[in-house]
Design a protein around this motif. Structure first.
Motif, short mmCIF file in Angstrom:
data_model
loop_
_atom_site.label_atom_id
_atom_site.label_comp_id
_atom_site.label_asym_id
_atom_site.label_seq_id
_atom_site.Cartn_x
_atom_site.Cartn_y
_atom_site.Cartn_z
N HIS A 1 0.85 -1.19 0.00
CA HIS A 1 0.00 0.00 0.00
C HIS A 1 0.89 1.24 0.00
N GLY A 2 0.59 2.19 -0.85
CA GLY A 2 1.39 3.41 -0.94
C GLY A 2 2.48 3.34 -1.98
N CYS A 3 2.73 2.15 -2.53
CA CYS A 3 3.73 2.01 -3.60
C CYS A 3 3.09 2.32 -4.95
N LEU A 4 3.92 2.74 -5.88
CA LEU A 4 3.48 2.86 -7.27
C LEU A 4 3.65 1.50 -7.95
N PRO A 5 2.82 1.18 -8.94
CA PRO A 5 3.03 -0.07 -9.67
C PRO A 5 4.44 -0.20 -10.24
N SER A 6 5.03 0.93 -10.65
CA SER A 6 6.39 0.91 -11.21
C SER A 6 7.45 0.68 -10.15
N ASP A 7 7.09 0.76 -8.86
CA ASP A 7 8.02 0.38 -7.79
C ASP A 7 8.16 -1.13 -7.71
N LEU A 8 7.10 -1.83 -8.13
CA LEU A 8 7.04 -3.28 -7.99
C LEU A 8 7.31 -4.02 -9.29
N LEU A 9 6.94 -3.41 -10.41
CA LEU A 9 6.99 -4.08 -11.70
C LEU A 9 7.77 -3.25 -12.70
N HIS A 10 8.46 -3.92 -13.61
CA HIS A 10 9.22 -3.24 -14.65
C HIS A 10 8.75 -3.66 -16.03
#
Length: 222
Positions: free
Chosen positions: A43-52
């Motif tokens: 929660h609070g992360c951007l999708p681009s923080d998790l996925l490339h």
């Protein structure tokens, strides 16, 4: 937004993001489990923080298009990472969804396709090595986020993942432990004339640097 293919054997996991910022606000347990964490940890992360996909900026631009109404949905092949260090590929479909109440949000559907076999030894991705190099140099979370094209929450997320993987109590101990194991490699060692905990040197060395698809490759092999 296209409907999920119910005939497909591949599982699909959902998360919801803020329509203004694309920040993840809710996620199914199965969605978070792909990264080896609980829903609250992303929660609070951007999708681009998790996925490339390509560079982090390219995925952020796709979500910017959704937030600004330039597109209603998109589908991309993405790469993610489990907290144990293994990577996986998946199909990500993201789009706007309107609830019966009239509130609009962003829906993320993640369908994993392949997952790597756990490595025989602990490794770092190039992105993790750059984060730890900055941590060792004393760089702040804000500077790390700016240089590596992540959100502040995303930087904290990746550091928490590594703290868990290496069973380290804090950032300083993590950087020392990883350095002692030789996992950062020569390209991330202290440069001649550079003092430890010198974030200004780290900032200068990484100016203009943006993470590339190789960021998900291992930074050290043996």
């Amino acid at each position: 937004m296209p409907k999920e293919n119910k005939d497909s054997a591949a599982p699909v996991y959902a998360a919801q993001a803020c329509p203004l910022s694309a920040v993840i606000v809710a996620a199914e347990t199965g969605f978070a489990a792909q990264f080896g964490v609980s829903p609250g940890e992303i929660h609070g992360c951007l999708p681009s923080d998790l996925l490339h996909v390509g560079t982090p900026e390219s995925l952020r631009q796709r979500f910017t298009g959704l937030c600004e109404g330039h597109t209603l949905w998109f589908t991309e092949k993405v790469i993610g990472q489990h907290c144990r260090g293994t990577t996986f590929t998946a199909r990500l479909t993201a789009g706007t969804a309107t609830a019966p109440t009239g509130l609009t949000g962003l829906m993320l559907l993640l369908s994993p396709t392949t997952r790597e076999t756990p490595p025989a030894r602990t490794v770092l991705t190039a992105l993790e090595a750059r984060i730890l190099d900055g941590v060792a140099a004393g760089a702040s979370t804000e500077l790390l986020a700016e240089r590596l094209c992540l959100s502040r929450r995303g930087v904290d997320y990746h550091i928490r993942q590594m703290l868990r993987r290496f069973d380290a109590p804090n950032r300083r101990a993590l950087a020392a432990q990883v350095g002692a194991l030789g996992l950062l490699g020569p390209s991330h060692a202290t440069a001649p004339g550079r003092r430890a905990n010198d974030s200004s040197n780290w900032s200068a060395e990484t100016t203009g640097m943006r993470e590339t698809p190789a960021g998900w490759a291992t930074a050290a092999q043996s």
